[in-house]
Scaffold this motif. Structure first.
Motif, PDB file in Angstrom:
ATOM      1  N   LYS A   8       0.807  -1.219   0.000  1.00 24.47           N
ATOM      2  CA  LYS A   8       0.000   0.000   0.000  1.00 24.47           C
ATOM      3  C   LYS A   8       0.843   1.274   0.000  1.00 24.47           C
ATOM      4  N   ASN A   9       2.037   1.223   0.602  1.00 22.56           N
ATOM      5  CA  ASN A   9       2.882   2.411   0.667  1.00 22.56           C
ATOM      6  C   ASN A   9       3.916   2.455  -0.462  1.00 22.56           C
ATOM      7  N   SER A  10       3.642   1.783  -1.563  1.00 23.64           N
ATOM      8  CA  SER A  10       4.568   1.703  -2.684  1.00 23.64           C
ATOM      9  C   SER A  10       4.742   3.058  -3.377  1.00 23.64           C
ATOM     10  N   LYS A  11       5.951   3.271  -3.885  1.00 25.22           N
ATOM     11  CA  LYS A  11       6.229   4.508  -4.627  1.00 25.22           C
ATOM     12  C   LYS A  11       5.584   4.493  -6.009  1.00 25.22           C
ATOM     13  N   ARG A  12       5.383   3.310  -6.552  1.00 28.77           N
ATOM     14  CA  ARG A  12       4.788   3.162  -7.888  1.00 28.77           C
ATOM     15  C   ARG A  12       3.493   2.352  -7.778  1.00 28.77           C
ATOM     16  N   ALA A  13       2.491   2.962  -7.246  1.00 31.49           N
ATOM     17  CA  ALA A  13       1.213   2.265  -7.045  1.00 31.49           C
ATOM     18  C   ALA A  13       0.543   1.981  -8.389  1.00 31.49           C
ATOM     19  N   HIS A  14      -0.192   0.886  -8.432  1.00 35.34           N
ATOM     20  CA  HIS A  14      -0.945   0.515  -9.632  1.00 35.34           C
ATOM     21  C   HIS A  14      -2.307   1.194  -9.620  1.00 35.34           C
ATOM     22  N   GLU A  15      -2.898   1.235 -10.783  1.00 40.85           N
ATOM     23  CA  GLU A  15      -4.276   1.697 -10.912  1.00 40.85           C
ATOM     24  C   GLU A  15      -5.193   0.625 -10.326  1.00 40.85           C
ATOM     25  N   PRO A  16      -6.394   0.994  -9.880  1.00 45.12           N
ATOM     26  CA  PRO A  16      -7.308  -0.010  -9.312  1.00 45.12           C
ATOM     27  C   PRO A  16      -7.595  -1.189 -10.245  1.00 45.12           C
ATOM     28  N   TRP A  17      -7.729  -0.951 -11.542  1.00 49.88           N
ATOM     29  CA  TRP A  17      -8.010  -2.046 -12.472  1.00 49.88           C
ATOM     30  C   TRP A  17      -6.824  -2.995 -12.572  1.00 49.88           C
ATOM     31  N   GLN A  18      -5.590  -2.466 -12.433  1.00 52.77           N
ATOM     32  CA  GLN A  18      -4.418  -3.333 -12.458  1.00 52.77           C
ATOM     33  C   GLN A  18      -4.369  -4.207 -11.206  1.00 52.77           C
ATOM     34  N   ASN A  19      -4.707  -3.613 -10.049  1.00 55.82           N
ATOM     35  CA  ASN A  19      -4.748  -4.397  -8.813  1.00 55.82           C
ATOM     36  C   ASN A  19      -5.766  -5.522  -8.912  1.00 55.82           C
ATOM     37  N   PHE A  20      -6.901  -5.246  -9.537  1.00 56.69           N
ATOM     38  CA  PHE A  20      -7.922  -6.281  -9.712  1.00 56.69           C
ATOM     39  C   PHE A  20      -7.383  -7.443 -10.548  1.00 56.69           C
ATOM     40  N   LEU A  21      -6.734  -7.134 -11.667  1.00 56.33           N
ATOM     41  CA  LEU A  21      -6.179  -8.195 -12.523  1.00 56.33           C
ATOM     42  C   LEU A  21      -5.104  -8.997 -11.804  1.00 56.33           C
ATOM     43  N   ILE A  22      -4.241  -8.317 -11.073  1.00 54.96           N
ATOM     44  CA  ILE A  22      -3.177  -9.008 -10.344  1.00 54.96           C
ATOM     45  C   ILE A  22      -3.790  -9.986  -9.348  1.00 54.96           C
ATOM     46  N   GLN A  23      -4.758  -9.523  -8.565  1.00 54.98           N
ATOM     47  CA  GLN A  23      -5.396 -10.386  -7.570  1.00 54.98           C
ATOM     48  C   GLN A  23      -6.141 -11.539  -8.238  1.00 54.98           C
ATOM     49  N   HIS A  24      -6.792 -11.270  -9.353  1.00 52.84           N
ATOM     50  CA  HIS A  24      -7.556 -12.304 -10.060  1.00 52.84           C
ATOM     51  C   HIS A  24      -6.645 -13.446 -10.511  1.00 52.84           C
ATOM     52  N   PHE A  25      -5.539 -13.119 -11.151  1.00 50.55           N
ATOM     53  CA  PHE A  25      -4.651 -14.160 -11.676  1.00 50.55           C
ATOM     54  C   PHE A  25      -3.865 -14.855 -10.570  1.00 50.55           C
ATOM     55  N   ARG A  26      -3.454 -14.121  -9.557  1.00 47.40           N
ATOM     56  CA  ARG A  26      -2.687 -14.729  -8.467  1.00 47.40           C
ATOM     57  C   ARG A  26      -3.537 -15.677  -7.640  1.00 47.40           C
ATOM     58  N   LYS A  27      -4.826 -15.393  -7.494  1.00 45.30           N
ATOM     59  CA  LYS A  27      -5.698 -16.237  -6.674  1.00 45.30           C
ATOM     60  C   LYS A  27      -5.740 -17.667  -7.218  1.00 45.30           C
ATOM     61  N   GLY A  28      -5.873 -17.819  -8.515  1.00 47.39           N
ATOM     62  CA  GLY A  28      -5.894 -19.158  -9.119  1.00 47.39           C
ATOM     63  C   GLY A  28      -4.586 -19.898  -8.943  1.00 47.39           C
TER      64      GLY A  28
END
Length: 97
Positions: free
Chosen positions: A35-55
């Motif tokens: 959450k405190n990252s210097k290069r935060a992702h956009e919300p849609w990118q976070n959604f995709l990351i979580q979606h693929f990592r969950k599987g």
């Protein structure tokens, strides 16, 4: 392959590594940032990351649940063979065989 996207967890947050990998191989390393990252992702990118990592994490958990508490092997090759067989049996179980 060139143009691929690799999804990684927050343990791989290394901006220099991400840039070097993209320059050398044209592969985008997409990291689940803290959450405190210097290069935060956009919300849609976070959604995709979580979606693929969950599987991926679910599959790894299912495979490791089949492992015994200890794996006895005399050589590294024997250990690798036993791990390969666990993954193979997991694949067969998923196919319903």
């Amino acid at each position: 392959p060139e143009g691929s996207v690799l999804y990684a967890d927050a343990a791989y947050t290394d901006y220099a590594l991400e840039e070097a990998w993209f320059e050398a191989e044209q592969v985008a390393l997409t990291v689940d940032r803290r959450k405190n990252s210097k290069r935060a992702h956009e919300p849609w990118q976070n959604f995709l990351i979580q979606h693929f990592r969950k599987g991926i994490e679910t599959t790894i958990r299912q495979i490791t649940e089949q492992f015994p508490k200890s794996i006895h092997a005399v050589t590294a090759q024997g250990f690798a063979l036993k791990l390969l067989l666990f993954i193979f049996t997991h694949t067969l179980a998923q196919l319903g065989a």
